[in-house]
Design an enzyme around this catalytic site. Structure first.
Site, PDB file in Angstrom:
ATOM      1  N   ASN A   1      -5.808  -5.036  -6.372  1.00  0.00           N
ATOM      2  CA  ASN A   1      -6.950  -4.507  -5.620  1.00  0.00           C
ATOM      3  C   ASN A   1      -6.880  -2.997  -5.430  1.00  0.00           C
ATOM      4  OD1 ASN A   1      -9.203  -4.565  -3.555  1.00  0.00           O
ATOM      5  ND2 ASN A   1      -7.478  -3.891  -2.284  1.00  0.00           N
TER       6      ASN A   1
ATOM      7  N   ASP B   1       0.862  -1.166   0.000  1.00  0.00           N
ATOM      8  CA  ASP B   1       0.000   0.000   0.000  1.00  0.00           C
ATOM      9  C   ASP B   1       0.907   1.226   0.000  1.00  0.00           C
ATOM     10  OD1 ASP B   1      -3.267   0.148   0.921  1.00  0.00           O
ATOM     11  OD2 ASP B   1      -2.133   2.030   0.949  1.00  0.00           O
TER      12      ASP B   1
ATOM     13  N   ASP C   1       4.367   3.375  -4.101  1.00  0.00           N
ATOM     14  CA  ASP C   1       3.344   4.114  -4.850  1.00  0.00           C
ATOM     15  C   ASP C   1       3.171   3.482  -6.229  1.00  0.00           C
ATOM     16  OD1 ASP C   1       1.693   5.858  -6.155  1.00  0.00           O
ATOM     17  OD2 ASP C   1       3.004   7.606  -5.960  1.00  0.00           O
TER      18      ASP C   1
ATOM     19  N   TYR D   1     -13.041   7.249 -13.203  1.00  0.00           N
ATOM     20  CA  TYR D   1     -12.980   5.954 -12.534  1.00  0.00           C
ATOM     21  C   TYR D   1     -13.556   4.824 -13.391  1.00  0.00           C
ATOM     22  CZ  TYR D   1     -13.989   2.363  -9.000  1.00  0.00           C
ATOM     23  OH  TYR D   1     -14.058   1.188  -8.293  1.00  0.00           O
TER      24      TYR D   1
ATOM     25  N   THR E   1     -16.205   1.069   2.945  1.00  0.00           N
ATOM     26  CA  THR E   1     -14.771   1.338   3.145  1.00  0.00           C
ATOM     27  C   THR E   1     -14.560   2.851   3.006  1.00  0.00           C
ATOM     28  OG1 THR E   1     -14.034   1.359   0.843  1.00  0.00           O
ATOM     29  CG2 THR E   1     -14.290  -0.819   1.866  1.00  0.00           C
TER      30      THR E   1
HETATM   31  N1  LIG Z   1     -15.673   0.344  -1.923  1.00  0.00           N
HETATM   32  C1  LIG Z   1     -16.445   0.125  -2.990  1.00  0.00           C
HETATM   33  O1  LIG Z   1     -17.632   0.471  -3.017  1.00  0.00           O
HETATM   34  C2  LIG Z   1     -15.884  -0.610  -4.179  1.00  0.00           C
HETATM   35  C3  LIG Z   1     -16.772  -1.207  -5.084  1.00  0.00           C
HETATM   36  C4  LIG Z   1     -16.252  -1.880  -6.190  1.00  0.00           C
HETATM   37  C5  LIG Z   1     -14.889  -1.972  -6.377  1.00  0.00           C
HETATM   38  N2  LIG Z   1     -14.054  -1.349  -5.477  1.00  0.00           N
HETATM   39  C6  LIG Z   1     -12.613  -1.448  -5.730  1.00  0.00           C
HETATM   40  O2  LIG Z   1     -12.027  -2.109  -4.631  1.00  0.00           O
HETATM   41  C7  LIG Z   1     -10.660  -1.731  -4.522  1.00  0.00           C
HETATM   42  C8  LIG Z   1     -10.341  -1.466  -3.066  1.00  0.00           C
HETATM   43  O3  LIG Z   1     -11.158  -0.403  -2.641  1.00  0.00           O
HETATM   44  P1  LIG Z   1     -11.557  -0.121  -1.111  1.00  0.00           P
HETATM   45  O4  LIG Z   1     -13.012   0.041  -1.102  1.00  0.00           O
HETATM   46  O5  LIG Z   1     -10.920  -1.080  -0.219  1.00  0.00           O
HETATM   47  O6  LIG Z   1     -10.929   1.341  -0.964  1.00  0.00           O
HETATM   48  P2  LIG Z   1      -9.897   1.913   0.116  1.00  0.00           P
HETATM   49  O7  LIG Z   1      -9.739   3.341  -0.256  1.00  0.00           O
HETATM   50  O8  LIG Z   1     -10.320   1.546   1.475  1.00  0.00           O
HETATM   51  O9  LIG Z   1      -8.560   1.109  -0.233  1.00  0.00           O
HETATM   52  C9  LIG Z   1      -7.779   1.378  -1.372  1.00  0.00           C
HETATM   53  C10 LIG Z   1      -6.332   1.229  -0.965  1.00  0.00           C
HETATM   54  O10 LIG Z   1      -5.510   1.428  -2.121  1.00  0.00           O
HETATM   55  C11 LIG Z   1      -4.397   2.185  -1.714  1.00  0.00           C
HETATM   56  N3  LIG Z   1      -3.836   2.914  -2.843  1.00  0.00           N
HETATM   57  C12 LIG Z   1      -4.426   3.918  -3.536  1.00  0.00           C
HETATM   58  N4  LIG Z   1      -3.565   4.414  -4.430  1.00  0.00           N
HETATM   59  C13 LIG Z   1      -2.416   3.715  -4.301  1.00  0.00           C
HETATM   60  C14 LIG Z   1      -1.145   3.794  -4.924  1.00  0.00           C
HETATM   61  N5  LIG Z   1      -0.884   4.730  -5.847  1.00  0.00           N
HETATM   62  N6  LIG Z   1      -0.186   2.914  -4.548  1.00  0.00           N
HETATM   63  C15 LIG Z   1      -0.433   1.991  -3.577  1.00  0.00           C
HETATM   64  N7  LIG Z   1      -1.605   1.896  -2.931  1.00  0.00           N
HETATM   65  C16 LIG Z   1      -2.587   2.746  -3.285  1.00  0.00           C
HETATM   66  C17 LIG Z   1      -4.926   3.149  -0.656  1.00  0.00           C
HETATM   67  O11 LIG Z   1      -3.889   3.666   0.175  1.00  0.00           O
HETATM   68  C18 LIG Z   1      -5.920   2.281   0.079  1.00  0.00           C
HETATM   69  O12 LIG Z   1      -5.348   1.658   1.224  1.00  0.00           O
HETATM   70  C19 LIG Z   1     -10.490  -0.517  -5.438  1.00  0.00           C
HETATM   71  O13 LIG Z   1      -9.792  -0.896  -6.616  1.00  0.00           O
HETATM   72  C20 LIG Z   1     -11.900  -0.115  -5.779  1.00  0.00           C
HETATM   73  O14 LIG Z   1     -11.980   0.467  -7.053  1.00  0.00           O
HETATM   74  C21 LIG Z   1     -14.512  -0.700  -4.380  1.00  0.00           C
END
Ligand SMILES: NC(=O)c1ccc[n+]([C@@H]2O[C@H](COP(=O)([O-])OP(=O)(O)OC[C@H]3O[C@@H](n4cnc5c(N)ncnc54)[C@H](O)[C@@H]3O)[C@@H](O)[C@H]2O)c1
Length: 268
Positions: free
Chosen positions: A89, A37, A62, A162, A198
């Site tokens: 993810n 992360d 990153d 997105y 989340t």
């Molecule tokens: N939460 C929702 O409703 C939902 C629905 C469908 C899909 N998703 C997908 O699920 C995945 C996880 O989402 P989440 O809900 O856990 O969100 P979240 O924001 O809780 O987690 C995302 C994580 O990715 C990390 N991240 C972001 N940019 C980064 C980078 N440049 N380098 C390294 N790490 C990075 C962030 O620090 C964070 O910890 C995402 O790809 C999102 O598109 C989420």
């Protein structure tokens, strides 16, 4: 779940809401996890959830940079000596632009080149760069798993940038599955199936958190995908909200039936 061989999985965005649930499920299933992360404090919090767990390696980088992607692969290999599964993810959504952007969607005028490039770098280019880095090791082992977290079709058609990044990752997933067919390396899409509770969803949406999907639903299908039982299972899309190990519900990645109306040349 039937016993399965322990694997080394790289999970991106591992310190986020869904990532944490994925890490917990994979550790529970006996796998080793390189949890990456960009948020160092959140990684510390993740480590604290699994104290003294030798199969958990947290790494901070990153994914928006090429060096960050290369370093992630190198760090995983340096620590565990192999990489069997890549779980793409990590992702950024429009709440990262402004807290109310899910309900007051970004207009064309708001999306400058730098914003557009950042979304595509993290949500699409990074999965591709990580796969390029991991692939030689999976090919050498004759076994591998790629699991991509895209989003619902509805979101792909609703919100920029997105939705476009995730539609592109969905497309890449289908193509990678075809390219890697027969190699022992499978490629599948795994999504929650709707808004998930989340930090990705800002409180500014006003959406009822209690009604949202819970990140934990991603654990069982992910653990199954990494199991030996899922050998040969590729090119599929699992919606965690509708999945159970009893039904193994899935469909094809993307919407291939929508391609039926295209006019193709013979042999193309
Ligand atoms: N939460 C929702 O409703 C939902 C629905 C469908 C899909 N998703 C997908 O699920 C995945 C996880 O989402 P989440 O809900 O856990 O969100 P979240 O924001 O809780 O987690 C995302 C994580 O990715 C990390 N991240 C972001 N940019 C980064 C980078 N440049 N380098 C390294 N790490 C990075 C962030 O620090 C964070 O910890 C995402 O790809 C999102 O598109 C989420």
């Amino acid at each position: 779940m039937t016993p399965t061989k322990p694997r080394v999985a790289l999970v991106t965005g591992a310190a986020g809401g869904i990532g944490r649930a994925m890490v917990a499920a994979l550790l529970e299933a006996g796998h080793a996890v390189a949890a990456m992360d960009r948020d160092a404090a959140a990684l510390d919090a993740l480590r604290a959830l699994h104290p003294d767990q030798p199969r958990l390696h947290a790494l901070c980088a990153d994914l928006g940079t090429e060096a960050g992607c290369a370093g992630t692969i190198a760090d995983t290999l340096a620590h565990f000596g192999r990489i069997d599964a890549l779980v793409n993810n990590a992702g950024i959504g429009v709440s990262s632009l402004r807290p109310d952007a899910e309900t007051r969607l970004p207009a064309i005028e708001e999306l400058d080149a730098a914003t557009w490039d950042r979304f595509f770098a993290i949500n699409l280019r990074a999965p591709m760069l990580l796969l390029r880095g991991a692939l030689p090791h999976m090919r050498a082992a004759g076994w591998g798993r790629v699991v991509n977290n895209t989003t619902s079709f509805r979101t792909m058609l609703r919100v920029l940038p997105y939705g476009a990044t995730k539609a592109a990752l969905e497309s890449a997933s289908a193509i990678w599955a075809q390219e890697l067919a027969g190699s022992g390396i499978t490629v599948n899409v795994l999504i929650p199936g709707g808004p998930t509770d989340t930090p990705f969803i800002s409180d500014a949406t006003g959406w009822d958190r209690a009604a949202m999907l819970k990140p934990a639903i991603m654990g069982p299908p992910l653990a199954w995908l990494l199991s030996d039982a899922a050998d040969g299972f590729t090119g599929h899309r699992i919606i965690a909200a509708g999945w159970s190990e009893a039904t193994l519900a899935y469909r094809a990645i993307g919407w291939p039936e929508l391609g039926a109306d295209a006019v193709w040349l013979q042999g193309s």
